[in-house]
Design an enzyme around this catalytic site. Sequence first.
Site, PDB file in Angstrom:
ATOM      1  N   GLU A  39       0.971  -1.092   0.201  1.00  0.00           N
ATOM      2  CA  GLU A  39       0.006  -0.056   0.044  1.00  0.00           C
ATOM      3  C   GLU A  39       0.921   1.310   0.104  1.00  0.00           C
ATOM      4  OE1 GLU A  39      -2.270   3.039  -0.145  1.00  0.00           O
ATOM      5  OE2 GLU A  39      -3.326   0.905  -0.280  1.00  0.00           O
ATOM      6  N   ASN A 122      -4.219   5.167   1.318  1.00  0.00           N
ATOM      7  CA  ASN A 122      -4.105   4.815   2.648  1.00  0.00           C
ATOM      8  C   ASN A 122      -4.347   3.508   2.974  1.00  0.00           C
ATOM      9  OD1 ASN A 122      -7.088   6.250   2.453  1.00  0.00           O
ATOM     10  ND2 ASN A 122      -7.088   4.446   3.597  1.00  0.00           N
ATOM     11  N   THR A 131     -19.313   5.488   2.236  1.00  0.00           N
ATOM     12  CA  THR A 131     -20.692   5.451   2.693  1.00  0.00           C
ATOM     13  C   THR A 131     -21.059   4.035   3.304  1.00  0.00           C
ATOM     14  OG1 THR A 131     -21.900   5.303   0.606  1.00  0.00           O
ATOM     15  CG2 THR A 131     -21.298   7.647   1.549  1.00  0.00           C
ATOM     16  N   ALA A 133     -22.651   1.932   1.377  1.00  0.00           N
ATOM     17  CA  ALA A 133     -23.628   1.209   0.879  1.00  0.00           C
ATOM     18  C   ALA A 133     -23.224  -0.172  -0.248  1.00  0.00           C
ATOM     19  CB  ALA A 133     -24.329   2.459   0.056  1.00  0.00           C
ATOM     20  N   VAL A 242       4.463   0.222  -5.115  1.00  0.00           N
ATOM     21  CA  VAL A 242       4.814  -0.623  -6.539  1.00  0.00           C
ATOM     22  C   VAL A 242       5.326   0.070  -7.685  1.00  0.00           C
ATOM     23  CG1 VAL A 242       4.146  -2.545  -7.691  1.00  0.00           C
ATOM     24  CG2 VAL A 242       3.769  -2.707  -5.592  1.00  0.00           C
ATOM     25  N   HIS A 465     -17.112   6.525  -7.902  1.00  0.00           N
ATOM     26  CA  HIS A 465     -17.419   5.225  -8.223  1.00  0.00           C
ATOM     27  C   HIS A 465     -16.976   5.102  -9.693  1.00  0.00           C
ATOM     28  CE1 HIS A 465     -20.611   5.278  -4.932  1.00  0.00           C
ATOM     29  NE2 HIS A 465     -19.518   4.925  -4.317  1.00  0.00           N
TER      30      HIS A 465
END
Length: 531
Positions: A39, A122, A131, A133, A242, A465
């Site tokens: 990460e 992060n 959220t 959902a 990476v 999204h």
Amino acid sequence: MPETSAHPRIVIVGSGPIGATYARTLLEGLPDARVTMFEAGPQLTERPGQSVRNIDDPDEKARAREMSQGPQAGAMRESLGIPAGVVVEGMFTARQGTHLFDFGGEGSAHAPTFAAAAGATNVGGQGSHWTCAIPRPSFSERIAFIDDTEWDELIDRAEQLLHAQHSAFADSAVGGAIRSLLSEEFGPDLPEGYGVSTLPVSGEPQPDGSMQWGGTDFVLGPLIEDGNPLAERFELRDLSLVRRVEREASEERGDRVTGVTVEDLRTRETSFVPADLVVVAADAFRSPQLLWASGIRPAALGRYLTEHPVVITTVALDAEKMSRFATEEQLDEELAQRAKHAADPVAAVNRIPFSEPDHPFSLQVMYSENTPFPLPDDSPFRGNRWGFVNMGNGLRKRPRVEDGLTFTDDELDYRGFPNFTVDYELTDAELSEIDAATADLRRIGETLGVFVAEPRLMPNGSSLHYMGTMRMGETDDGTSVADPYSRVWGVDGLVVGGNALIPTANTMNPTLTSVAIAVRGARKAIEALSA
């Protein structure tokens, strides 16, 4: 899949819910495998990948979000290995915990037509800020080349990993009154099974009435539990960038992955990490960017970018209308309970799901005691006793090859990767549905109360999204990056994951879909590594 060692070595790039799904599924299915997850950002919480929504202390929560904001991380940016000089003073982020890709400074991406595009850097990825959902895809949102029976089982497994709650806040009297008003107005027009309901979310209801919101830690599960045998074969390295996916080619075996080159952002040292399988699951922008930087450049890479446009509004709930289905006493009890959890502004979430052909939108209605923005001192809605709803209609964006990322090797971004430009346009098909969704949202608002903010279309990229930039397909015909099992065409041992694989036009939060796809990809990888 390449020949593997007796103990398969697996590298996962990205620590969000999709990378976590691969890590857990592979370790559960391969008793001798080891997984190393890289990460680029820092770990925000003591428990890796936990949702920052669960942090009660406002200062601690703000600091965790600040640390996620990459090139816009203010005082925290040095911990991310980003020189201060690349940041333009006074720039903003799209949402707390995220940073704009086109942030205006040196090394910024170029996205004038998709200006709100943002990511989080992060441990836990967007799973630390989302959220929560997790509605199921339906009708044309489903992936046609995955059998319905298998798909339903994959979705079931994805819900288990995310700890799905289908009746969260169902005991809220105010939330129930909102559902009753909407059902009364819209129920007769909606197909069976697609009427007004509570929104499925990732979380764990607590005995005191609060919600422990889901994060990537839910998916990692046993991998981050002290003493668990699976945890002994899992390693998570934060602040590790990476740089390349490494490959070798031969006439006998073709193009195959050998491992990754990783930069430790703390020491600036670079090393090669060998792997039998590499899973790239960063996000829909940085995953294809890594593939491009590695010389892996299928024709569809970065193309077919979609999101779901969102029309939003805020409405003050009308006391007379609400009182038809909830009493003042119930409201008092709910407000008293809510006061115990002031750090969490959401009290109930309802929805009207997408259905075809007559309701091509996905409505979410979030009840809160306050507006998401300050009201003027003279506003008649300040302190509205019944509170407010913040609502949005998500819409489809049809995939087009014209929409997407164009990479260049002649210009580097702030991390030293080939920079990209985003091209994106709403067509007449989207614009007509935006008009219809706006009218629909106005009807909903009038059913519930009085508009505090007029219905409006959010800027391109606001949904967070992003889909399609590494889309999966049935055949290697130049219109997809990966096969139906998420394996990159023509590169043995390389799997990709995330919303970027979704090839369909979607109206709603895609995380559940992407986790289901990842479960399928991981299971196929287990078969190959076990052979």
